[in-house]
Design an enzyme around this catalytic site. Structure first.
Site, PDB file in Angstrom:
ATOM      1  N   CYS A   1       0.673  -1.195   0.058  1.00  0.00           N
ATOM      2  CA  CYS A   1      -0.062  -0.040   0.059  1.00  0.00           C
ATOM      3  C   CYS A   1       0.744   1.265   0.052  1.00  0.00           C
ATOM      4  CB  CYS A   1      -0.956  -0.119   1.252  1.00  0.00           C
ATOM      5  SG  CYS A   1      -2.398  -0.991   0.687  1.00  0.00           S
TER       6      CYS A   1
ATOM      7  N   LYS B   1       1.359   3.336  -3.163  1.00  0.00           N
ATOM      8  CA  LYS B   1       0.250   3.934  -3.779  1.00  0.00           C
ATOM      9  C   LYS B   1       0.909   5.301  -4.084  1.00  0.00           C
ATOM     10  CE  LYS B   1      -4.084   4.308  -2.270  1.00  0.00           C
ATOM     11  NZ  LYS B   1      -5.314   3.913  -1.523  1.00  0.00           N
TER      12      LYS B   1
ATOM     13  N   SER C   1     -19.171  10.557  -5.817  1.00  0.00           N
ATOM     14  CA  SER C   1     -19.186  10.379  -4.421  1.00  0.00           C
ATOM     15  C   SER C   1     -18.265   9.261  -3.997  1.00  0.00           C
ATOM     16  CB  SER C   1     -20.864  10.094  -3.909  1.00  0.00           C
ATOM     17  OG  SER C   1     -21.137   8.995  -4.809  1.00  0.00           O
TER      18      SER C   1
ATOM     19  N   ASP D   1     -16.227   6.279  -2.658  1.00  0.00           N
ATOM     20  CA  ASP D   1     -16.499   5.480  -1.420  1.00  0.00           C
ATOM     21  C   ASP D   1     -15.267   4.301  -1.477  1.00  0.00           C
ATOM     22  OD1 ASP D   1     -17.463   4.529   1.246  1.00  0.00           O
ATOM     23  OD2 ASP D   1     -19.198   5.552   0.625  1.00  0.00           O
ATOM     24  N   ASP D   2     -15.435   3.529  -0.463  1.00  0.00           N
ATOM     25  CA  ASP D   2     -14.446   2.246  -0.571  1.00  0.00           C
ATOM     26  C   ASP D   2     -14.901   1.481  -1.821  1.00  0.00           C
ATOM     27  OD1 ASP D   2     -13.426   3.107   1.706  1.00  0.00           O
ATOM     28  OD2 ASP D   2     -14.418   2.117   3.037  1.00  0.00           O
TER      29      ASP D   2
ATOM     30  N   ASP E   1     -13.599  -6.225 -25.616  1.00  0.00           N
ATOM     31  CA  ASP E   1     -14.052  -7.663 -24.978  1.00  0.00           C
ATOM     32  C   ASP E   1     -15.607  -7.561 -24.771  1.00  0.00           C
ATOM     33  OD1 ASP E   1     -11.603  -8.833 -24.979  1.00  0.00           O
ATOM     34  OD2 ASP E   1     -11.094  -8.604 -22.868  1.00  0.00           O
TER      35      ASP E   1
ATOM     36  N   GLY F   1     -10.905   3.293  -9.104  1.00  0.00           N
ATOM     37  CA  GLY F   1      -9.360   2.691  -9.624  1.00  0.00           C
ATOM     38  C   GLY F   1      -8.659   2.685  -8.649  1.00  0.00           C
ATOM     39  N   HIS F   2      -7.365   2.498  -9.007  1.00  0.00           N
ATOM     40  CA  HIS F   2      -6.211   2.371  -7.929  1.00  0.00           C
ATOM     41  C   HIS F   2      -5.058   2.756  -8.786  1.00  0.00           C
ATOM     42  CE1 HIS F   2      -3.964   0.706  -4.592  1.00  0.00           C
ATOM     43  NE2 HIS F   2      -2.960   0.364  -5.493  1.00  0.00           N
TER      44      HIS F   2
ATOM     45  N   ASP G   1     -12.376 -10.091 -30.902  1.00  0.00           N
ATOM     46  CA  ASP G   1     -11.385  -9.302 -31.172  1.00  0.00           C
ATOM     47  C   ASP G   1     -10.081 -10.065 -31.417  1.00  0.00           C
ATOM     48  OD1 ASP G   1     -11.429  -9.815 -28.448  1.00  0.00           O
ATOM     49  OD2 ASP G   1     -10.775  -7.807 -27.947  1.00  0.00           O
TER      50      ASP G   1
END
Ligand SMILES: Cc1cc2nc3c(=O)[nH]c(=O)nc-3n(C[C@H](O)[C@H](O)[C@H](O)COP(=O)(O)OP(=O)(O)OC[C@H]3O[C@@H](n4cnc5c(N)ncnc54)[C@H](O)[C@@H]3O)c2cc1C
Length: 801
Positions: free
Chosen positions: A447, A450, A481, A483-484, A523, A573-574, A665
């Site tokens: 983490c 990040k 908005s 959130d987790d 896809d 996203g991350h 594809d």
């Protein structure tokens, strides 16, 4: 490829003029660690103006006279962005581009040249062709040559402009026609006219040179029209106010008309409007005012060279030779400015050597009162020009310098929040004791890897203020908005999910993001699902926060732009840090329920007699591999990028409207790999027409040279499914059947009765290369059985025709 060192600052070059080409070359040899150099150029190939007349005369090829900027940048580790600059905001240090998001900079250099003043004369912009941009002029010249060849009566070709460029071009055009005339035995006597507004040609040259030039025109039967000041251009004439021959009489101007079929405009250089509009100091004509360090007199973070600039203390004529001379000084000063070191003065030479080509492999050399002419002068010019071009086009044997670890003083300066507060003692301390090298510092994984929340929120904030995120009513909790987790309503519909991730294949994060997003969405399109939502997983290279913000902004903009087009919402996203840029997208699609089934298309279900359609060209794996090895032409890489940027959404809708139920594809397994997936488990074979398969420019030629993607070998194992593989082994197209594709087109089966119609509909809606390439037929009795694979007991089979 881009350097992997931590990046702290961005220097952006606008325009691929002569100075910038040299800066890029020098950067390749001596990059400044911690600094990223980016070139933004409207064209991939930039011409070397000195050789342009030789190109028109037919002495040189296009490749000999143009610098492949994409390739040069690739070699030098410089980021290349093919785009047109439309403005610059010096307060936010941001460059506005046509059809793509802004690019931010720490230092910017402008070398965008000039164009002939075509706007000021009535009708000129409409009926004449400016000699610049040269790409447009060259296209016109190709067409003009055709017209000259196929005309039924003699044509009148006029060139307006009394300078050296005009003289060289009119001679070159006349010579090219004389050669064509001889080759085609044409009886036509086309007439070339050189239009001079005053009473002198080549005003910047000595009298002997002027006389030589006029003698040359006489010999080549080029008509020179003196005192012909063009006031208006019409579809078939030049209208002039004609001055009295000696310009002394007070008589009224006479109006004169010259019938012409084509007009080439090569008058004095004019400036683009955007530098002045940006608030930069300019001279009276609008050229950027620079000091003796080539730095804008109003903004020290802006440099300008070549035709676009005017060195206030030493104004020089607009000539490529100055742009060339300024290149090395600009290189030094950009490096010095970013390191806050003293800049170097540039003093232009007072006189310079001009060698004017007269079309017929002769030339006139001129410097102050000196002149000489002859064939040998042309050979001299040819030697100088080819040598210059070799510097910028032949570099494969000289690997660029490895980036050194970040300079401690530099990283100290660049990472310190208030650079001006670093004392000289501290700097000396850094210099002798050394700073911890930021790029080598331990960086957290997990983490801790990040990207900082300030980077993320700043980039997201800017993206959302510049491009609205498509909002769907079925997204209950999304980016609006945060959130987790995102919460999504799927109603009565089934949810389709797919995920893709890959590392950056190009240095341009905006385009990379668009390609990766299309690739992921593909896809869903292939299964005829309605794209609904997406999560992005971004790995960003280590960089200073400002640089990461810039990178993330470009990336997010590209993702959102493509998702918006598909009607799909980005829900979250991350982001993390990594050695190199990579992007993944998890995409969700929706499928309607129709009575007992869900209405999606799949890879299976081919029926006998159905025809196989491919919607886009193949060959992206080879082209991108060749780019890495500096073997691909920049133009071909650009076409490949365009191909990858095209979404499959419209194609999928058209195919579905033509009753297609089986499509996929073309991606990593290559055409054959994906075709095999479709044939598996059926009793059908595919008759595949190799020659019809559309290929990207140069893909076959590069493949013949042995260039292949790293996945090729694995994909090539699938040749065992081709019944007559041996027969096609040596065909140049054959290896491309196994070439892995990024964001490739669709492979779809449609019934024979609608296949032609479907092909046409695809071509009409933006897939000009869509084509029927095969047919399904019942496999013969001796179907090879694959006993080890019980699920797919029948081996697929393909026959190439
Ligand atoms: C026929 C002809 C022959 C000539 N022969 C000679 C000669 O022998 N010797 C000589 O010294 N001079 C010659 N000149 C003059 C010479 O062409 C110019 O002085 C020279 O090209 C200026 O160089 P530059 O580097 O400033 O810009 P350019 O060479 O014009 O390059 C500008 C680049 O910027 C790009 N660009 C422009 N606008 C934008 C934008 N908004 N966004 C992004 N990119 C942009 C263009 O695509 C181009 O690649 C000749 C001119 C002509 C017309």
């Amino acid at each position: 490829m881009q350097q992997t060192n931590t990046i702290y600052k961005d220097i952006v070059l606008i325009g691929g003029g002569h100075s910038h080409a040299l800066v890029i070359k020098m950067w390749g040899m001596r990059p400044v660690a911690g600094v990223r150099l980016t070139l933004i150029s409207a064209a991939v190939d930039t011409p070397y103006s000195g050789m342009l007349p030789g190109l028109v005369s037919g002495h040189y090829s296009f490749a000999q006279t143009h610098i492949d900027l994409a390739k040069l940048c690739m070699w030098a580790g410089v980021r290349f962005i093919c785009a047109t600059v439309r403005g610059i905001d010096t307060s936010s240090k941001s460059i506005a581009l046509l059809n793509r998001p802004d690019i931010d900079y720490d230092l910017v250099a402008i070398n965008t040249g000039s164009t002939p003043n075509i706007q000021r004369t009535v009708g000129a912009a409409q009926f004449a062709t400016g000699v610049k941009p040269i790409a447009e002029f060259y296209q016109k010249w190709q067409q003009l040559k055709e017209n000259l060849q196929h005309a039924t009566q003699p044509l009148n070709i006029a060139l307006v402009g009394a300078g050296a460029g005009g003289f060289e071009l009119i001679c070159a055009m006349q010579f090219a026609w004389s050669q064509l005339k001889e080759q085609t035995s044409s009886p036509l006597e086309h007439q070339f006219h050189w239009i001079i507004s005053g009473s002198k040609v080549l005003g910047n040259h000595n009298l002997e040179v002027q006389k030589k030039a006029l003698a040359k025109c006489r010999a080549a039967q080029i008509k020179v029209h003196f005192n012909f000041y063009v006031e208006e251009v019409t579809a078939n004439s030049l209208i002039a106010k004609s001055l009295a021959p000696d310009n002394t009489s007070n008589e009224e101007f006479k109006r004169e008309t010259l019938a012409v079929d084509e007009v080439i405009w090569c008058t004095a250089a004019s400036a683009a409007a955007w530098p002045k509009a940006a608030g930069l100091n300019t001279d009276q004509q609008g050229f950027i005012a620079v000091n003796d360090y080539l730095q804008s007199t109003s903004d020290s973070s802006v440099f300008a060279t070549g035709d676009v600039a005017c060195q206030i203390n030493h104004p020089s004529p607009k000539a490529g030779v100055f742009a060339v001379r300024q290149g090395p000084i600009l290189f030094k000063n950009l490096g010095a400015a970013i390191l806050q070191r003293p800049l170097q003065l540039y003093r232009p030479q007072k006189t310079f050597l001009s060698i004017l080509a007269t079309g017929d492999r002769h030339a006139i050399a001129s410097k102050s009162q000196f002149y000489c002419s002859g064939r040998w002068v042309w050979r001299w010019k040819d030697f100088i020009d080819l040598k210059f071009m070799a510097k910028l086009t032949e570099f494969s044997d000289q690997p660029p310098m490895q980036i050194q670890p970040v300079d401690p003083v530099l990283s100290g300066l660049l990472t310190h929040p208030k650079t001006s507060q670093i004392s000289i003692f501290k700097r000396l301390h850094y210099l002798f004791k050394g700073l911890p090298n930021v790029s080598e510092e331990m960086r957290c994984g997990g983490c801790g890897a990040k990207v900082g929340s300030s980077v993320l929120s700043a980039a997201l904030h800017k993206v959302r203020s510049d491009i609205s995120v498509h909002k769907r009513s079925d997204i209950i909790v999304g980016l609006e908005s945060p959130d987790d987790a995102a919460i999504i309503d799927t109603g009565q519909r089934a949810l389709a999910q797919s995920v893709d991730q890959f590392r950056s294949i190009i240095d341009d994060p905006y385009l990379f993001a668009r390609i990766a997003t299309n690739h992921a969405l593909s896809d869903l399109h292939a299964m005829a699902c309605e794209p609904q939502s997406a999560l992005a997983i971004v790995a960003m290279p280590h960089a200073a926060e400002t640089v990461q913000k810039r990178e993330l902004y470009q990336l997010m903009y590209g993702i959102i732009e493509e998702l918006n087009k598909a009607g799909c919402t980005l829900t979250g996203g991350h982001t993390s840090e990594a050695i190199e840029l990579s992007l993944g997208l998890a995409v969700n699609g929706l499928v309607d329920r129709q009575t007992d089934n869900y209405a999606f298309t799949s890879k299976t279900g081919i029926r006998e007699g159905q025809q196989l359609i491919i919607t886009k060209a193949i060959g992206s794996g080879v082209i991108m591999a060749a780019q890495m090895q500096l073997k691909a032409r920049g133009q071909d890489v650009q076409s490949c990028i365009e191909n990858m940027l095209q979404s499959n959404q419209t194609a999928a809708n058209i195919l579905k409207a033509h009753r297609c139920t089986t499509m996929t594809d073309v991606t990593g397994f290559g055409l054959i790999g994906h075709l095999i997936e479709m044939l598996r488990g059926t009793e059908l074979s595919c008759q595949l027409s190799l020659s019809k398969i559309p290929l990207l420019n140069s893909a076959a030629a590069l493949s013949v040279q042995g260039i292949e993607s790293s996945l090729f070998e694995k994909n090539f194992a699938a040749r065992r499914f081709i019944s007559n593989a041996e027969q096609w082994r040596d065909s140049p197209q054959y290896p491309l059947l196994f070439d892995p594709q990024t964001s490739g087109g669709l492979l779809a089966w449609v019934d024979a009765d609608v296949a032609e119609q479907c092909q046409q509909a695809l071509r009409d809606t933006g897939y000009p290369l869509a084509i029927i390439i095969g047919e399904a037929f019942i496999n013969s009795a001796d179907i090879p059985r694959d006993k080890s694979d019980l699920q797919h007991a029948i081996q697929p089979s393909i026959t190439i025709s």
